[in-house]
Scaffold this motif. Structure first.
Motif, short mmCIF file in Angstrom:
data_model
loop_
_atom_site.label_atom_id
_atom_site.label_comp_id
_atom_site.label_asym_id
_atom_site.label_seq_id
_atom_site.Cartn_x
_atom_site.Cartn_y
_atom_site.Cartn_z
N THR A 1 0.57 11.41 51.24
CA THR A 1 0.03 9.73 50.79
C THR A 1 1.34 9.30 50.09
O THR A 1 0.70 7.89 50.05
N LEU B 1 3.86 8.25 50.76
CA LEU B 1 4.45 7.21 52.28
C LEU B 1 4.15 6.01 51.87
O LEU B 1 4.95 5.21 52.53
N ALA B 2 2.47 5.75 51.64
CA ALA B 2 2.31 4.79 51.83
C ALA B 2 3.16 3.43 50.73
O ALA B 2 3.47 2.33 51.79
N PRO B 3 3.35 3.85 49.34
CA PRO B 3 4.09 2.82 49.18
C PRO B 3 5.84 3.00 49.18
O PRO B 3 5.76 1.54 48.89
N LYS C 1 6.41 2.43 52.04
CA LYS C 1 6.59 2.02 53.61
C LYS C 1 6.12 0.64 52.29
O LYS C 1 7.06 -0.25 53.13
N CYS C 2 5.20 0.17 51.73
CA CYS C 2 5.28 -1.12 51.17
C CYS C 2 6.66 -1.66 50.74
O CYS C 2 7.39 -2.61 50.49
N GLN D 1 9.57 -2.62 53.67
CA GLN D 1 8.38 -3.51 54.68
C GLN D 1 8.35 -4.81 53.85
O GLN D 1 8.93 -5.92 54.13
N TYR E 1 1.82 10.31 59.16
CA TYR E 1 0.95 9.42 59.68
C TYR E 1 2.09 7.85 59.76
O TYR E 1 3.16 8.23 58.88
N CYS E 2 1.18 6.73 59.94
CA CYS E 2 2.42 5.74 59.85
C CYS E 2 3.93 5.63 60.82
O CYS E 2 5.23 4.79 60.79
N GLU F 1 4.53 2.43 62.51
CA GLU F 1 5.44 1.69 61.25
C GLU F 1 6.33 1.91 61.37
O GLU F 1 7.36 1.06 60.88
#
Length: 132
Positions: free
Chosen positions: A8, A10-12, A14-15, A18, A42-43, A46
Motif C-alpha cells: 500500500t 504505492l498510494a503515497p 503515486k500521489c 501525480q 494495483y493501480c 493509473e
C-alpha cells in the motif's frame, strides 16, 4: 528519482508523482513496486497513464516476493533491493521510499551503499498498529 513502494506504500508515491508540476516531470523516474503476488499489484493502469505524459524517462519495475514458481508471471521476482544496482548503475539520485519498515530499511541501506547521500533519501515506514 528512485521511488520504492511496498504494498500500500504505492498510494503515497503515486500521489507524489501525480502532484509534480509539468516542469518537474522532466526528471527521470524509476519506480520499484514490491508486492507479494501478482494479484497484489494495483493501480498499474493509473501509473502507466502517468508514465505516458511524463517528460523524462519513467520506468516501472514490479517485483514479486512470493509469486508461485508455476505462475505465468514473467517479471522480476525476489526483493526490490536486488534490482537497484542493475537499474541505477552509479547514477546520482534521490530516493523516495514508502512501505513496510523491513523493506524501507533494506532499500535505504542499499541506496546508501550505492552512494546515495542520506539527506537525499526520504522514507515513510508503515507500522501496523494493534488496537489496545
Amino acid at each position: 528519482m528512485v521511488c520504492v513502494a511496498g504494498g500500500t506504500g504505492l498510494a503515497p508515491i503515486k500521489c507524489v508523482l501525480q502532484g509534480m508540476s509539468q516542469a518537474q516531470r522532466r526528471r527521470d523516474v524509476l519506480l520499484f513496486f514490491g508486492a507479494r503476488q501478482e494479484r497484489d499489484l494495483y493501480c498499474l493502469d493509473e501509473i502507466r497513464a502517468l508514465q505516458k505524459i511524463w517528460g523524462g524517462r519513467f520506468e516501472i519495475i514490479p517485483v514479486l516476493s512470493e509469486e508461485p514458481v508455476a505462475s505465468a508471471w514473467q517479471g522480476k521476482r525476489g526483493m526490490v533491493t536486488e534490482y537497484f544496482e542493475e537499474f541505477l548503475r552509479g547514477q546520482s539520485c534521490e530516493g523516495y521510499l514508502c512501505g513496510p519498515p523491513p523493506m524501507v530499511d533494506a532499500a535505504e541501506l542499499v541506496l546508501l551503499r550505492l552512494g546515495v547521500a542520506r539527506e537525499c533519501i526520504y522514507a515513510d515506514r508503515f507500522f501496523n498498529r494493534i488496537p489496545g
